[in-house]
Design an enzyme around this catalytic site. Structure first.
Site, PDB file in Angstrom:
ATOM      1  N   ASP A 122       6.500   3.509   3.001  1.00  0.00           N
ATOM      2  CA  ASP A 122       5.245   3.775   3.705  1.00  0.00           C
ATOM      3  C   ASP A 122       5.462   4.073   5.182  1.00  0.00           C
ATOM      4  O   ASP A 122       6.602   4.148   5.670  1.00  0.00           O
ATOM      5  CB  ASP A 122       4.303   2.579   3.505  1.00  0.00           C
ATOM      6  CG  ASP A 122       2.867   3.001   3.236  1.00  0.00           C
ATOM      7  OD1 ASP A 122       2.458   4.071   3.729  1.00  0.00           O
ATOM      8  OD2 ASP A 122       2.144   2.258   2.546  1.00  0.00           O
ATOM      9  N   ASP A 149      -5.225   8.213   1.674  1.00  0.00           N
ATOM     10  CA  ASP A 149      -5.404   7.495   0.413  1.00  0.00           C
ATOM     11  C   ASP A 149      -6.566   8.054  -0.405  1.00  0.00           C
ATOM     12  O   ASP A 149      -7.603   8.454   0.139  1.00  0.00           O
ATOM     13  CB  ASP A 149      -5.662   6.009   0.682  1.00  0.00           C
ATOM     14  CG  ASP A 149      -4.430   5.293   1.186  1.00  0.00           C
ATOM     15  OD1 ASP A 149      -3.345   5.892   1.185  1.00  0.00           O
ATOM     16  OD2 ASP A 149      -4.563   4.123   1.602  1.00  0.00           O
ATOM     17  N   TRP A 164       1.471  10.375   4.243  1.00  0.00           N
ATOM     18  CA  TRP A 164       0.042  10.690   4.328  1.00  0.00           C
ATOM     19  C   TRP A 164      -0.277  12.130   4.703  1.00  0.00           C
ATOM     20  O   TRP A 164      -1.432  12.503   4.870  1.00  0.00           O
ATOM     21  CB  TRP A 164      -0.700   9.766   5.301  1.00  0.00           C
ATOM     22  CG  TRP A 164      -0.306   8.330   5.237  1.00  0.00           C
ATOM     23  CD1 TRP A 164       0.068   7.646   4.123  1.00  0.00           C
ATOM     24  CD2 TRP A 164      -0.246   7.407   6.317  1.00  0.00           C
ATOM     25  NE1 TRP A 164       0.365   6.341   4.451  1.00  0.00           N
ATOM     26  CE2 TRP A 164       0.185   6.167   5.791  1.00  0.00           C
ATOM     27  CE3 TRP A 164      -0.514   7.511   7.682  1.00  0.00           C
ATOM     28  CZ2 TRP A 164       0.351   5.037   6.575  1.00  0.00           C
ATOM     29  CZ3 TRP A 164      -0.344   6.387   8.465  1.00  0.00           C
ATOM     30  CH2 TRP A 164       0.086   5.163   7.926  1.00  0.00           C
TER      31      TRP A 164
END
Length: 439
Positions: free
Chosen positions: A156, A221, A200
């Site tokens: 992440d 998300d 992202w």
């Protein structure tokens, strides 16, 4: 003569340099994840409420529900599995209560079911839920994850170190773990961890992440509503070219079964993710999933296209439909898509309207269709033959936010006298130089 010879030599050197083919940048072929990963991820269903029982139940249900039989093989643990602090020696420690038997016991049981196991970490100081991240511990953590028995790492992008500390851009930040995984594979002789970059999409990972990992997140998300699905499809319509063998645009976890989507919207969601060659990671509580949602996830014809071993690219838009081509619209993404497969040309037609619609296209709008041929049409949701298409096709009554998924296979020359000499009439010319009738 000496100066002339020197000139000739210089020209030859310049010609040699200029005539060389430019270096080719190949996708990272580490021997893992040539095709998109299919499996399960704990985050969307459980968030931080995970433990070894939850993970093992998900694995067992993947087997008992037949998901493993159709290709879903990965069981991936997301954030919150660790203690808040590293050990005295510097290692991440699995939560002693929620994973009391330890990670090796967990991965052994997952592997015994014929499945693979995935783990999570972060490129910063902490994970997104403020558990230990891997920054400055990349080699240590990669070895720990391998020693624990994991096959896959989701990495992440939270808790980014200050610029004066990291002195790197986003590429360098992810390169640290990519190098650690590659070095570990060399030293251990074991296959490298599958590396899934969760960046992202803010720093355009589709331009650089292929050299490091096998998938990269392209958006923020996902959430279980049509607005989120449509927006993600829209954003990915402009970068569909980036997915191929060993490197995949990751459109985030599947929200099928989490509520918020109609049945037709869920089918569109799954169709787009499968045909655009995104990883397919189920994110629902499998103990409560409906038969209808399970049937969507187990559409073997779409899964076969996702896992096509001959053609690595997915579908891409050939016409936007409601919007002018190449126009971004988060509520009304591109409607007309096509792509190659080993068994024929794939079409995905999305009705972005709030009412039923007929979706018409000319076959040769797709670059993968041959002019002058007719095509047998297979519906990939009803699993039935749908006649033969000659020059044009109309998918009738596509539901609101619904989809038509089709496989067209060559059925020979089109019938004689089917219409004008060319289906696409612009600059259709006879060999004598005159425009064809109707052109």
């Amino acid at each position: 003569m000496a100066s002339f010879a020197l000139l000739i030599t210089s020209l030859l050197v310049v010609w040699t340099v200029l005539s060389r083919e430019p270096p080719v940048v190949h996708a990272l072929d580490s021997g893992v994840a040539k095709l998109p990963v299919l499996g399960y991820n704990t985050w969307n269903a459980y968030h931080c409420d995970i433990n070894e029982t939850v993970v093992l139940q998900a694995a067992q249900l993947m087997v008992s529900l037949g998901l493993a039989d159709v290709g879903y093989k990965h069981v991936n643990i997301d954030d919150c599995y660790a203690e808040k602090n590293r050990s005295a020696s510097g290692d991440i420690v699995a939560d002693k209560e929620r994973f009391a038997a330890g990670m090796n016991d967990l991965t052994d049981k997952i592997h015994a079911m014929g499945l693979k196991a995935g783990i999570y970490s972060d490129s910063g100081w902490f994970t997104c839920q403020l558990y230990p991240g891997s920054y400055q511990n990349e080699a240590r953590d990669a070895k720990l994850f391998q020693d624990w028995g994991f096959d896959y790492l989701k990495f992440d992008n939270c808790a980014v170190p200050y610029d004066a500390i990291i002195r790197e851009g986003i590429v360098g930040k992810y390169k640290r773990m990519a190098d650690a995984i590659a070095d570990l594979a060399k030293s251990s002789g074991k296959p490298p961890l599958i590396f899934s970059l969760c960046e992202w999409g803010e720093e355009q990972p589709w331009l650089w992440a292929r050299r490091f990992g096998q998938s990269w997140r392209t958006t923020g998300d996902i959430s279980p509503d049509w607005g989120s699905i449509a927006s993600i499809i829209n954003q990915n319509s402009f970068i569909a070219w980036a997915s191929d063998f060993y490197g995949h645009n990751d459109m985030d976890i599947l929200e099928i079964g989490n509520g918020g989507l109609t049945h037709d919207e869920a089918k569109t969601h799954f169709t787009a993710w499968a045909l655009m060659k995104s990883p397919l990671l189920i994110g629902t509580d499998l103990s409560t999933i409906s038969d209808a949602d399970l049937a969507i996830l187990k559409n073997t014809e779409l899964l076969a296209l996702s896992q096509d071993p001959v053609v690595g690219t997915g579908v891409a838009p050939f016409r936007w439909g409601i919007n002018p081509d190449w126009v971004s619209n988060s509520t009304h993404p591109a409607q007309f898509w096509s792509g190659e497969s080993q068994n024929g040309t794939v079409f995905m037609l999305i009705n972005t309207l709030d009412e039923p619609a007929d979706l018409f296209f000319s076959l040769t709008e797709s670059p993968w269709i041959r002019a002058g041929r007719q095509y047998a049409v297979r519906d990939l949701w009803t699993h039935t033959a749908n006649g033969t298409a000659v020059r044009n096709f109309t998918a009738r009554g596509v539901p609101p936010h619904g989809v038509a998924a089709l496989l067209l296979t060559d059925a020979g020359d089109e019938p004689p006298d089917v219409g004008p000499p060319c289906a696409r009439r612009e600059w259709c010319i006879d060999r004598n130089g005159t425009l064809a009738p109707g052109a």
